[in-house]
Design an enzyme around this catalytic site. Structure first.
Site, PDB file in Angstrom:
ATOM      1  N   ARG A 173       3.196  -6.365 -17.600  1.00 21.26           N
ATOM      2  CA  ARG A 173       4.162  -5.434 -18.191  1.00 21.26           C
ATOM      3  C   ARG A 173       3.326  -4.184 -18.434  1.00 21.26           C
ATOM      4  NH1 ARG A 173       6.834  -1.691 -19.869  1.00 21.26           N
ATOM      5  NH2 ARG A 173       8.523  -1.824 -21.416  1.00 21.26           N
ATOM      6  N   HIS A 176       2.127   0.487 -22.277  1.00 22.82           N
ATOM      7  CA  HIS A 176       3.246   1.227 -22.856  1.00 22.82           C
ATOM      8  C   HIS A 176       3.201   1.193 -24.373  1.00 22.82           C
ATOM      9  CE1 HIS A 176       4.608  -2.936 -23.156  1.00 22.82           C
ATOM     10  NE2 HIS A 176       5.503  -2.536 -24.052  1.00 22.82           N
ATOM     11  N   HIS A 178       6.308   2.001 -27.848  1.00 20.97           N
ATOM     12  CA  HIS A 178       7.698   2.327 -28.143  1.00 20.97           C
ATOM     13  C   HIS A 178       7.853   2.653 -29.618  1.00 20.97           C
ATOM     14  CE1 HIS A 178       7.139  -1.971 -28.607  1.00 20.97           C
ATOM     15  NE2 HIS A 178       7.143  -2.127 -27.302  1.00 20.97           N
ATOM     16  N   GLU A 182       7.730  -4.506 -32.190  1.00 18.90           N
ATOM     17  CA  GLU A 182       7.937  -5.561 -31.185  1.00 18.90           C
ATOM     18  C   GLU A 182       7.355  -6.878 -31.684  1.00 18.90           C
ATOM     19  OE1 GLU A 182       6.877  -4.864 -26.936  1.00 18.90           O
ATOM     20  OE2 GLU A 182       5.437  -6.501 -27.269  1.00 18.90           O
ATOM     21  N   HIS A 221      -0.042  -0.945 -25.733  1.00 14.50           N
ATOM     22  CA  HIS A 221      -0.495  -2.306 -25.421  1.00 14.50           C
ATOM     23  C   HIS A 221      -0.099  -2.677 -23.999  1.00 14.50           C
ATOM     24  CE1 HIS A 221       3.552  -2.528 -27.213  1.00 14.50           C
ATOM     25  NE2 HIS A 221       3.772  -3.564 -26.407  1.00 14.50           N
ATOM     26  N   GLU A 243      14.883  -1.417 -23.261  1.00 16.87           N
ATOM     27  CA  GLU A 243      13.641  -1.520 -22.486  1.00 16.87           C
ATOM     28  C   GLU A 243      13.466  -0.329 -21.543  1.00 16.87           C
ATOM     29  OE1 GLU A 243      10.823  -3.974 -21.404  1.00 16.87           O
ATOM     30  OE2 GLU A 243      11.017  -3.659 -23.529  1.00 16.87           O
TER      31      GLU A 243
END
Length: 469
Positions: A173, A176, A178, A182, A221, A243
């Protein structure tokens, strides 16, 4: 056409229209042409003295009722329509048969929607969303996929949103961050997670099925699957989280002038000639080295302190056994960095149920991991709706709204409850009633002394199945 002929046709047109309008309704309503037009005549509107409505015998619908459908509707026994050829919306003296059109598959797996218990009333929020109905975002080169639940599909689930994500072996993944927090539970497989905080302290860890991680807002992360791949559940503290709106490393580089990037990183502009021309999101990479120390990069600030660790090895925590199953709780008391995430993994044996309860300070976001169950959401003053859940479904129960989760299958039911709270707590109906002076309960509910003597003053969490009278 000759001018005189055209002139005569124009003169005759009003008379021809009058003849059409004067025709009997039975004639005007019957378009006997071999290929009728797209729209019918205005004569089809409303009543006509000559029209005949075709009637016949009531459809002969073949079906067999389950024993629970013959009971008093308030008993509300679970109706297993899984192998019923023609399930019907009937309970006791309520409802009637349904000749269709219908989606029989939905009816069979949602019996409490087709034939709800008599105790259901009015309308609550929609407390159910199957992840199987979420649009699946596919990674490149068969690297994995992700599908999500948020307020787009569950408008009333305003406090939390979820993502189910799969990464193939060695897939990432993408790096990124946000704006939402999370929280994650690994469903199967294993992965390596990595991050750095605002102090420059670094973090890396390998996790397996049953483990948990947490990244605060703005902490960049990455996640890479190890040799067996990984599937994990992500829960965010914003119901409208998407997402598609994360901050990706590729996008940062693509949307910063190369001259600025070169100046910032102290390299030449040509260093960025081969950066990707689009986001990667989920993609395959070089397998992670078996020795995690090879990737243990540190700065002068050192490592993230253990007390602020972004991972918790929940898989190694023994479950607390109760009469009808088991419960495991992880919250900030044991995982401090996840300051407002509290969760429980609950297992319910066949016939058992998560006792009727509610959470006074938080909504509950629930994910069904294994098995099947049902829950009735009760909303004051008198609304109640019963929902049927399968593995992969999301449930959502607003704060102080009571509910239970009953195992309706013949195998173990497992689900995750997530709260936005500094400690996992609930109010249990059984404990409340048992801990209230008996005379008050007796005067209020008309319960017998024999019944009152059987109530338990301790929380049960999960109760075992019982036989009915």
């Amino acid at each position: 056409m000759k001018p005189q002929i055209l002139s005569r046709a124009v003169q005759l047109l009003p008379a021809l229209l009058c003849l059409v309008d004067a025709a009997p309704a039975s004639v005007r309503r019957d378009d006997s042409s071999s290929n009728p037009g797209l729209r019918g005549s205005e004569a089809l509107v409303g009543y006509s003295p000559t029209e005949k409505v075709a009637t016949g015998a009531k459809p002969d619908i073949k079906y067999t009722l389950l024993p629970g459908q013959k009971e008093d509707p308030d008993i509300g026994s679970y109706l297993d329509f899984e192998n019923v050829e023609n399930p019907q919306p009937i309970r006791g003296t309520t409802g009637s048969d349904d000749p269709g059109p219908r989606n029989y598959y939905y009816d069979r797996i949602n019996s409490d929607k087709l034939a709800p218990p008599g105790t259901d009333h009015g309308a609550t929020i929609n407390a159910q969303w199957p992840m199987g109905l979420s649009h699946n975002r596919l990674g490149i080169d068969n690297a994995g996929w992700a599908r999500q639940e948020n307020t787009v599909v569950m408008p009333d689930a305003t406090e939390m949103a979820g993502v189910d994500m799969r990464l193939e072996p060695s897939a990432y993944r993408e790096l990124h961050w946000h704006v939402a927090s999370e929280w994650s539970l690994i469903l199967n497989g294993s992965c390596r997670i990595q991050a750095i905080n605002e102090n420059g302290e670094t973090f890396i860890d390998d996790l397996q099925a049953g483990d948990v991680w947490f990244f605060p807002p703005g902490i960049p992360h990455s996640i890479q699957a190890l040799d067996d791949g990984v599937e994990f559940l992500l829960v965010f503290d914003q119901g409208d989280f998407s997402e598609d709106n994360t901050f990706l490393a590729t996008e940062v580089f693509l949307h910063s002038p190369k001259e600025v990037l070169a100046k910032n990183l102290g390299v030449s502009v040509s260093a960025f000639d081969d950066i990707p021309d689009d986001e990667l999101y989920i993609f395959k990479g070089t397998p992670a080295p078996a020795d995690i120390e090879e990737q243990n990069v540190t700065t002068s600030a050192g490592l993230v302190p253990r007390s602020e660790s972004y991972s918790y090895h929940f898989s190694e925590q023994p479950a607390h056994e109760v009469a009808g199953g088991s419960v495991k709780i992880v919250d900030p008391l044991t995982f401090p960095v996840a300051s407002n995430f509290s969760a429980a993994v609950v297992t319910v044996n066949p016939g058992g149920m998560r006792e009727i309860h509610w959470h006074p300070t938080s909504d509950e976001w629930t994910f069904f991991i294994k098995g099947q169950g049902r829950a009735t959401l009760f909303t004051a003053p008198n609304a109640a709706t019963t929902f049927d859940y399968r593995a992969g479904d999301v449930g959502y129960f607003p704060k102080s709204n009571s509910h239970y989760i009953e195992n309706t299958g013949d195998e173990e039911l497992m689900f995750l409850e997530v709260l936005q709270a500094p400690q996992f707590t609930d109010m249990a109906l059984g404990q409340w009633i048992a801990s209230t002076p008996k005379q008050i309960v007796k005067d209020t509910l008309n319960l017998s002394d024999s019944t009152l003597s059987q109530l338990k003053t301790e929380k049960q969490y999960v109760v075992a199945g019982t036989t009915s009278d």
